[in-house]
Design a protein around this motif. Structure first.
Motif, PDB file in Angstrom:
ATOM      1  N   UNK A 332       0.831  -1.211   0.000  1.00 14.80           N
ATOM      2  CA  UNK A 332       0.000   0.000   0.000  1.00 14.80           C
ATOM      3  C   UNK A 332       0.866   1.262   0.000  1.00 14.80           C
ATOM      4  N   UNK A 333       2.021   1.170  -0.647  1.00 15.12           N
ATOM      5  CA  UNK A 333       2.971   2.287  -0.647  1.00 15.12           C
ATOM      6  C   UNK A 333       2.365   3.555  -1.236  1.00 15.12           C
ATOM      7  N   UNK A 334       1.532   3.417  -2.268  1.00 15.75           N
ATOM      8  CA  UNK A 334       0.913   4.595  -2.870  1.00 15.75           C
ATOM      9  C   UNK A 334       0.028   5.326  -1.857  1.00 15.75           C
ATOM     10  N   UNK A 335      -0.765   4.557  -1.111  1.00 16.98           N
ATOM     11  CA  UNK A 335      -1.634   5.173  -0.110  1.00 16.98           C
ATOM     12  C   UNK A 335      -0.831   5.855   0.993  1.00 16.98           C
ATOM     13  N   UNK A 336       0.285   5.237   1.390  1.00 16.39           N
ATOM     14  CA  UNK A 336       1.095   5.835   2.450  1.00 16.39           C
ATOM     15  C   UNK A 336       1.858   7.071   1.958  1.00 16.39           C
ATOM     16  N   UNK A 337       2.228   7.068   0.686  1.00 16.23           N
ATOM     17  CA  UNK A 337       2.824   8.276   0.111  1.00 16.23           C
ATOM     18  C   UNK A 337       1.798   9.410   0.117  1.00 16.23           C
ATOM     19  N   UNK A 338       0.542   9.084  -0.234  1.00 13.99           N
ATOM     20  CA  UNK A 338      -0.531  10.084  -0.190  1.00 13.99           C
ATOM     21  C   UNK A 338      -0.735  10.564   1.248  1.00 13.99           C
ATOM     22  N   UNK A 339      -0.712   9.641   2.215  1.00 15.83           N
ATOM     23  CA  UNK A 339      -0.852  10.016   3.623  1.00 15.83           C
ATOM     24  C   UNK A 339       0.246  11.007   4.019  1.00 15.83           C
ATOM     25  N   UNK A 340       1.474  10.704   3.606  1.00 22.15           N
ATOM     26  CA  UNK A 340       2.605  11.598   3.908  1.00 22.15           C
ATOM     27  C   UNK A 340       2.359  12.988   3.336  1.00 22.15           C
ATOM     28  N   UNK A 341       1.962  13.041   2.072  1.00 22.07           N
ATOM     29  CA  UNK A 341       1.781  14.330   1.419  1.00 22.07           C
ATOM     30  C   UNK A 341       0.584  15.099   1.973  1.00 22.07           C
ATOM     31  N   UNK A 342      -0.466  14.380   2.386  1.00 18.63           N
ATOM     32  CA  UNK A 342      -1.609  15.055   3.004  1.00 18.63           C
ATOM     33  C   UNK A 342      -1.196  15.698   4.329  1.00 18.63           C
ATOM     34  N   UNK A 343      -0.322  15.037   5.080  1.00 13.80           N
ATOM     35  CA  UNK A 343       0.191  15.625   6.319  1.00 13.80           C
ATOM     36  C   UNK A 343       0.980  16.897   6.052  1.00 13.80           C
ATOM     37  N   UNK A 344       1.887  16.832   5.069  1.00 14.48           N
ATOM     38  CA  UNK A 344       2.681  18.012   4.716  1.00 14.48           C
ATOM     39  C   UNK A 344       1.789  19.163   4.258  1.00 14.48           C
ATOM     40  N   UNK A 345       0.823  18.859   3.403  1.00 24.16           N
ATOM     41  CA  UNK A 345      -0.031  19.920   2.873  1.00 24.16           C
ATOM     42  C   UNK A 345      -0.998  20.468   3.911  1.00 24.16           C
ATOM     43  N   UNK A 346      -1.423  19.621   4.847  1.00 29.07           N
ATOM     44  CA  UNK A 346      -2.250  20.128   5.951  1.00 29.07           C
ATOM     45  C   UNK A 346      -1.467  21.179   6.741  1.00 29.07           C
ATOM     46  N   UNK A 347      -0.186  20.897   6.989  1.00 30.29           N
ATOM     47  CA  UNK A 347       0.656  21.856   7.691  1.00 30.29           C
ATOM     48  C   UNK A 347       0.874  23.119   6.882  1.00 30.29           C
ATOM     49  N   UNK A 348       1.124  22.966   5.585  1.00 25.37           N
ATOM     50  CA  UNK A 348       1.330  24.134   4.729  1.00 25.37           C
ATOM     51  C   UNK A 348       0.096  25.027   4.713  1.00 25.37           C
TER      52      UNK A 348
END
Length: 395
Positions: A332-348
């Motif tokens: 599920x690497x694609x989903x976890x990459x999306x999770x990572x990016x959603x965290x970064x963008x939430x902070x931004x």
């Protein structure tokens, strides 16, 4: 690294060169059209909102279809952004919403596919090295590209200078598309789980809760500092040439620091390295309270360039090691990459929202300095959430 890793670095370098060449000056371009911090904040906010949504939607593309086409389209849409800026000219400031959406979509498409392929072509032993090389190449492009851009704008004037650098960026993006065709088509596996982020963060005792908060804290700083420092350099000097020199000097320092960090930071040094890097990134903001001018901005820039690799390399490597920690996560690497990016963008998004609220009430130097210190202290928060994960073999 194998040939695919090297090619991926090349595509990333071309994408970075094109963005650094013109992206450094987009904020200045909008500022010269209308001296308004809030306008630039709104443009940035729309960009990050569009990026977050694109990450989530494009996750299905990279999971179930051709992730390399997703990457290529991302580069092509970036070229489209600069075509829009060229077409709109000084009227771009009146179209910040569509411009921000296009820039956010391009970044989302590129980075969701890039990060999945990055995970696939690296392993825990090579990720620090890959990240070091990526930072090294980014620094090399930063040495040359903004300096050339600033020189062209000063020499040719605003209209012709900006049109030329935006046109050159467009050409480099198209070259990046061509180079991407030498990357192999990646294996497709499984079905995309749309709401893995929600499911994962609801689980008890999952390390992803801490990591997600660390990513939010990381993005909180990136969202504002990504455009504000360059803008402050221009406002302090009224010269694109000075901004180009500023980026050149800092990139030259980054060239050395990323090389050293990529070479010497090993998994068992990550925790200490990230703490030192985060602490120094906060300390170099303090000279702003003495006087905000080109000299103190340069002290800040050089300091961040020296210590940013110590912060980012452990952070990135540890997160991707977590994705690869078990067979289920790898699938599920694609989903976890999306999770990572959603965290970064939430902070931004949170960081930019705070910026917009504050500058809507006051843009006094002391207010801006306090705001920058508050936002700029978030790397320490990021380290606090990540410290357990930075220990080798932690999952």
């Amino acid at each position: 690294m194998d040939s695919q890793g090297i090619l991926l670095l090349a595509v990333n370098a071309l994408f970075g060169i094109a963005n650094v060449l013109s992206g450094t000056f987009v904020g200045v371009y909008l500022w010269k059209a209308k001296n308004d911090y809030a306008i630039i904040g709104w443009f940035t906010l729309v960009t990050y909102l569009a990026m977050a949504l694109t990450f989530w939607l494009a996750g299905k593309w990279v999971k179930e279809y051709n992730k390399m086409n997703c990457l290529r389209v991302g580069v092509a849409v970036s070229a489209g952004f600069y075509m829009m800026v060229l077409w709109l000219g000084s009227g771009s400031v009146n179209h910040i919403v569509p411009l921000g959406m296009v820039q956010g979509i391009s970044s989302g498409l590129f980075w969701v596919s890039f990060n999945v392929v990055y995970f696939e072509v690296t392993d825990p032993d090579s990720r620090d090295k890959f990240n070091g090389w990526a930072g090294l190449l980014g620094a090399m492009s930063g040495i040359v590209a903004p300096w050339i851009s600033g020189l062209l704008i000063v020499t040719l004037g605003d209209v012709l200078g900006y049109r030329l650098i935006f046109s050159i960026s467009l050409g480099i993006f198209l070259l990046g598309v061509v180079v991407s065709f030498f990357l192999k088509k990646r294996k497709i596996e499984g079905k995309y789980e749309w709401f893995l982020t929600v499911r994962c963060l609801k689980q008890k005792d999952t390390p992803w809760k801490r990591v997600f908060m660390a990513l939010v804290a990381q993005g909180f700083r990136e969202g504002v500092f990504g455009f504000m420092i360059g803008l402050l350099v221009y406002i302090s000097t009224s010269s694109e040439g000075s901004l180009g020199n500023f980026v050149l000097i800092n990139s030259a320092v980054s060239l050395i620091s990323f090389w050293a960090a990529g070479r010497f930071i090993k998994p068992h040094y990550r925790k200490t390295a990230m703490l030192v890097g985060a602490s120094m990134m906060v300390l170099v903001i303090l000279p702003f309270f003495w006087k905000l001018n080109f000299a103190t901005l340069l002290v800040f820039g050089v300091g961040v360039s020296l210590f940013l690799p110590m912060y980012t390399i452990p952070m990135v490597s540890a997160v991707f090691d977590l994705i690869g920690s078990d067979e289920c996560s790898v699938k599920q690497r694609e989903e976890y990459v999306v999770l990572r990016e959603l965290g970064l963008n939430a902070g931004r998004i949170l960081g930019v929202l705070l910026f917009i609220v504050v500058v809507s009430f006051s843009t006094k130097p002391m207010v801006l300095n306090v705001l920058l210190l508050i936002i700029g202290s978030s790397p320490l928060v990021s380290w606090l959430f990540m410290r357990k994960q930075l220990t080798p073999n932690k999952a």
